[in-house]
Design an enzyme around this catalytic site. Structure first.
Site, PDB file in Angstrom:
ATOM      1  N   PHE A  11      63.007  48.050  65.406  1.00 53.72           N
ATOM      2  CA  PHE A  11      63.000  49.574  65.737  1.00 53.72           C
ATOM      3  C   PHE A  11      61.505  49.964  66.591  1.00 53.72           C
ATOM      4  O   PHE A  11      61.770  50.362  67.633  1.00 53.72           O
ATOM      5  CB  PHE A  11      62.793  50.235  64.617  1.00 53.72           C
ATOM      6  CG  PHE A  11      62.598  51.696  64.384  1.00 53.72           C
ATOM      7  CD1 PHE A  11      63.080  52.577  65.430  1.00 53.72           C
ATOM      8  CD2 PHE A  11      61.721  52.329  63.810  1.00 53.72           C
ATOM      9  CE1 PHE A  11      63.170  53.791  65.575  1.00 53.72           C
ATOM     10  CE2 PHE A  11      61.469  53.929  63.860  1.00 53.72           C
ATOM     11  CZ  PHE A  11      62.525  54.432  64.727  1.00 53.72           C
ATOM     12  N   ILE A  12      60.577  49.624  66.209  1.00 51.40           N
ATOM     13  CA  ILE A  12      59.322  50.070  67.018  1.00 51.40           C
ATOM     14  C   ILE A  12      59.029  49.152  68.162  1.00 51.40           C
ATOM     15  O   ILE A  12      58.621  49.533  69.269  1.00 51.40           O
ATOM     16  CB  ILE A  12      57.926  50.389  66.129  1.00 51.40           C
ATOM     17  CG1 ILE A  12      58.170  51.254  64.870  1.00 51.40           C
ATOM     18  CG2 ILE A  12      56.742  50.746  66.916  1.00 51.40           C
ATOM     19  CD1 ILE A  12      57.299  51.421  63.780  1.00 51.40           C
ATOM     20  N   LEU A  80      54.109  43.133  65.599  1.00 51.32           N
ATOM     21  CA  LEU A  80      54.599  44.002  64.791  1.00 51.32           C
ATOM     22  C   LEU A  80      55.784  43.542  64.084  1.00 51.32           C
ATOM     23  O   LEU A  80      56.255  43.801  63.055  1.00 51.32           O
ATOM     24  CB  LEU A  80      55.499  44.951  65.901  1.00 51.32           C
ATOM     25  CG  LEU A  80      54.866  46.027  66.733  1.00 51.32           C
ATOM     26  CD1 LEU A  80      54.736  45.449  68.100  1.00 51.32           C
ATOM     27  CD2 LEU A  80      55.336  47.429  66.664  1.00 51.32           C
ATOM     28  N   SER A  84      59.946  44.962  56.632  1.00 52.56           N
ATOM     29  CA  SER A  84      59.584  46.410  56.793  1.00 52.56           C
ATOM     30  C   SER A  84      60.269  47.484  55.893  1.00 52.56           C
ATOM     31  O   SER A  84      59.884  48.568  55.801  1.00 52.56           O
ATOM     32  CB  SER A  84      59.634  47.119  58.160  1.00 52.56           C
ATOM     33  OG  SER A  84      61.155  47.123  58.511  1.00 52.56           O
ATOM     34  N   THR A 133      50.709  50.149  58.622  1.00 54.04           N
ATOM     35  CA  THR A 133      51.474  51.554  58.063  1.00 54.04           C
ATOM     36  C   THR A 133      50.513  52.152  57.078  1.00 54.04           C
ATOM     37  O   THR A 133      49.269  51.640  56.596  1.00 54.04           O
ATOM     38  CB  THR A 133      52.640  51.002  57.204  1.00 54.04           C
ATOM     39  OG1 THR A 133      52.948  52.028  56.201  1.00 54.04           O
ATOM     40  CG2 THR A 133      52.037  49.866  55.997  1.00 54.04           C
ATOM     41  N   ASP A 134      50.554  53.388  56.964  1.00 47.19           N
ATOM     42  CA  ASP A 134      49.844  54.472  56.178  1.00 47.19           C
ATOM     43  C   ASP A 134      50.092  54.259  54.752  1.00 47.19           C
ATOM     44  O   ASP A 134      49.441  54.522  53.678  1.00 47.19           O
ATOM     45  CB  ASP A 134      50.186  55.858  56.451  1.00 47.19           C
ATOM     46  CG  ASP A 134      51.307  56.338  56.192  1.00 47.19           C
ATOM     47  OD1 ASP A 134      52.553  55.588  55.890  1.00 47.19           O
ATOM     48  OD2 ASP A 134      51.921  57.638  56.473  1.00 47.19           O
ATOM     49  N   GLU A 135      51.225  53.355  54.449  1.00 49.16           N
ATOM     50  CA  GLU A 135      51.438  52.974  52.960  1.00 49.16           C
ATOM     51  C   GLU A 135      50.471  52.224  52.182  1.00 49.16           C
ATOM     52  O   GLU A 135      50.422  52.187  50.975  1.00 49.16           O
ATOM     53  CB  GLU A 135      52.878  52.368  53.079  1.00 49.16           C
ATOM     54  CG  GLU A 135      53.980  53.197  53.366  1.00 49.16           C
ATOM     55  CD  GLU A 135      55.526  52.876  53.209  1.00 49.16           C
ATOM     56  OE1 GLU A 135      55.716  52.309  52.168  1.00 49.16           O
ATOM     57  OE2 GLU A 135      56.260  53.188  53.837  1.00 49.16           O
ATOM     58  N   TYR A 173      55.939  45.695  49.430  1.00 48.96           N
ATOM     59  CA  TYR A 173      55.903  46.180  51.044  1.00 48.96           C
ATOM     60  C   TYR A 173      54.417  46.197  51.403  1.00 48.96           C
ATOM     61  O   TYR A 173      53.871  45.684  52.187  1.00 48.96           O
ATOM     62  CB  TYR A 173      56.665  47.061  51.355  1.00 48.96           C
ATOM     63  CG  TYR A 173      56.483  47.443  52.842  1.00 48.96           C
ATOM     64  CD1 TYR A 173      56.479  46.558  54.115  1.00 48.96           C
ATOM     65  CD2 TYR A 173      56.267  48.720  53.065  1.00 48.96           C
ATOM     66  CE1 TYR A 173      56.382  46.760  55.353  1.00 48.96           C
ATOM     67  CE2 TYR A 173      55.649  49.211  54.440  1.00 48.96           C
ATOM     68  CZ  TYR A 173      56.129  48.317  55.376  1.00 48.96           C
ATOM     69  OH  TYR A 173      55.441  48.814  56.863  1.00 48.96           O
ATOM     70  N   LYS A 177      51.350  44.213  53.508  1.00 42.85           N
ATOM     71  CA  LYS A 177      50.833  44.816  54.643  1.00 42.85           C
ATOM     72  C   LYS A 177      49.483  45.147  54.610  1.00 42.85           C
ATOM     73  O   LYS A 177      48.553  44.642  55.632  1.00 42.85           O
ATOM     74  CB  LYS A 177      51.484  46.269  55.074  1.00 42.85           C
ATOM     75  CG  LYS A 177      52.768  46.144  55.487  1.00 42.85           C
ATOM     76  CD  LYS A 177      53.130  45.313  56.940  1.00 42.85           C
ATOM     77  CE  LYS A 177      52.604  46.043  58.191  1.00 42.85           C
ATOM     78  NZ  LYS A 177      52.843  45.126  59.428  1.00 42.85           N
ATOM     79  N   ASN A 202      55.530  57.305  58.879  1.00 40.17           N
ATOM     80  CA  ASN A 202      56.868  57.000  58.986  1.00 40.17           C
ATOM     81  C   ASN A 202      57.301  57.429  60.497  1.00 40.17           C
ATOM     82  O   ASN A 202      56.943  58.521  60.925  1.00 40.17           O
ATOM     83  CB  ASN A 202      57.674  57.881  58.139  1.00 40.17           C
ATOM     84  CG  ASN A 202      57.700  57.446  56.777  1.00 40.17           C
ATOM     85  OD1 ASN A 202      56.857  56.795  56.208  1.00 40.17           O
ATOM     86  ND2 ASN A 202      58.976  57.606  56.061  1.00 40.17           N
ATOM     87  N   LEU A 213      66.176  56.114  55.693  1.00 42.67           N
ATOM     88  CA  LEU A 213      66.465  57.531  55.622  1.00 42.67           C
ATOM     89  C   LEU A 213      67.248  58.230  56.719  1.00 42.67           C
ATOM     90  O   LEU A 213      68.469  58.648  56.281  1.00 42.67           O
ATOM     91  CB  LEU A 213      65.071  58.273  55.097  1.00 42.67           C
ATOM     92  CG  LEU A 213      65.112  59.787  54.882  1.00 42.67           C
ATOM     93  CD1 LEU A 213      66.510  59.960  53.608  1.00 42.67           C
ATOM     94  CD2 LEU A 213      64.220  60.657  54.423  1.00 42.67           C
TER      95      LEU A 213
END
Ligand SMILES: NC(=O)c1ccc[n+]([C@@H]2O[C@H](COP(=O)([O-])OP(=O)(O)OC[C@H]3O[C@@H](n4cnc5c(N)ncnc54)[C@H](O)[C@@H]3O)[C@@H](O)[C@H]2O)c1
Length: 364
Positions: A11-12, A80, A84, A133-135, A173, A177, A202, A213
């Site tokens: 995707f990214i 990347l 994910s 990621t911010d996660e 996940y 990361k 996100n 989502l």
């Protein structure tokens, strides 16, 4: 410049490659294993370019990674490639450990060996940019808790993730990361490899795999299927349009300072339920339905370990590199819905593959 992009069929990664080929004179080598999430149709508009080539390779396969690097001689790496999807990491963490941790280690070692052979001028300019990621930061205080009397007594407030926030990942996940981010920083500190790390909120936009989502809700709504929302739908995410992320990544790999981390986000905090209701309302306008799409919303059991709130402070990349998002959530979500309405055949092809129809649930 020649840039090796790993995970470029995702995707990214595909948005980054489209951005580079459209807007620069750089060359791109796309190294991707093509898992269920990789899709070369996302790159149809650039596949004929003389400045683009594709290598089907697993980042865990050191010999193949070495071959690609030796053959193409890149000036930088944009990394990347990853597993994910949080829900998949809960059901089967092994692939996340393998690709996100062992794969990043393998790529770092291959890049380090290559970088050491470069001339002084080329090695000084070489960059290894790891996309994260911010996660990795875990979750932040939620307004429903902060605004409660007990929280104001304890001094909780609505903070944001900064580059200095301590890591506290919650899911397999985000833990995988976080591990890979640590490896990347260690390769800078120990071996001097010129690395960069970005942690982004996100993303949403065209070509998002339909298990996540926003596309899941659009497609389910159009099919008249339930719109499954985890818990009460009050989890907050900070949404960034994928093309804004792609522009930020190119800025960082070309202008970022080695050893630095940059947070990337749009200051578009939304509760999941608000996102779903917005999708229903825009669909109602663009594809009116006798039965309002909002009636399809159903609340399902929450995901284990579900983070309550993410929100990014992106002031460092704005201040130091002059990047800021071009899309608001309102403009970006409308563009995204219009894209899905015009590309339902793509969605169908992707879904016919390994998409697990039977799995319902809120996806982030
Ligand atoms: N999607 C988001 O909202 C978001 C936000 C912040 C950061 N990120 C990070 O950005 C990166 C890209 O995310 P995405 O949403 O595009 O993911 P994605 O799942 O859409 O794409 C991942 C790509 O990596 C490839 N891949 C997977 N395992 C591989 C392996 N072993 N070797 C080579 N290629 C492999 C897949 O084929 C796919 O093309 C990830 O590192 C992710 O952690 C994503």
């Amino acid at each position: 410049m020649k840039i090796l992009v790993t995970g470029g069929a995702g995707f990214i990664g595909s948005a980054v490659i489209r951005h580079i080929i459209r807007n620069t004179t750089d060359e791109v080598i796309n190294l991707d294993k093509l898992t269920y999430a990789g899709n070369l149709e996302t790159l149809a508009e650039v596949s004929d370019s003389e400045r683009y080539c594709f290598e089907r390779v697993d980042i865990c396969d050191r010999a193949e990674v070495d071959r690609v690097i030796e053959q193409h001689n890149p000036d930088s790496v944009l990394h990347l490639a990853a597993e994910s999807h949080v829900d998949r990491s809960i059901d089967g963490p092994a692939a996340f450990i393998e690709t996100n941790i062992v794969g990043t280690y393998t790529l770092l070692e291959a890049a380090r060996q290559y970088w050491q052979t470069l001339s002084a001028t080329r090695s000084e300019k070489f960059r290894f940019h790891h996309i994260s990621t911010d996660e990795v930061f875990g979750d932040l205080p939620h307004p429903d808790e902060v605004l409660s009397p007990s929280a104001s007594e304890s001094g909780d407030k609505l903070s944001l993730f900064t580059e200095k926030t301590a890591y506290a990942p919650s899911s397999p996940y985000s833990a995988s990361k976080a591990s890979s981010d640590h490896l990347v920083r260690a390769w800078k500190r120990t071996y001097g490899l010129p690395t960069l790390v970005t942690n982004c909120s996100n993303n949403y936009g065209p070509y998002h795999f339909p298990e996540k989502l926003i596309p899941l809700m659009i497609l389910n709504a159009l099919d008249g299927k339930p719109l499954p929302v985890y818990g009460k739908g009050d989890q907050i995410r900070d949404w960034l349009y994928v093309e804004d992320h792609a522009r930020a990544l190119y800025k960082v790999v070309t202008e970022g300072v080695p050893g630095e981390t940059y947070n990337i986000g749009g200051r578009n905090e939304r509760r999941n339920i608000e996102v779903v209701e917005t999708i229903c309302d825009i669909l109602q306008e663009l594809r009116p339905s006798d039965k309002p799409y909002r009636d399809l919303i159903t609340f399902v059991q929450d995901r284990p370990g579900h983070d309550r709130r993410y929100a990014i402070d992106a002031s460092k990349i704005q201040r130091e590199l002059g990047w800021s998002p071009q899309e608001t959530f309102e403009t970006g979500i409308r563009k995204t819905i219009e894209w899905y309405l015009n590309n339902l055949d793509w969605c169908q092809r992707v879904q016919n593959g390994s998409y697990q129809r039977e799995r319902l649930g809120m996806r982030s």
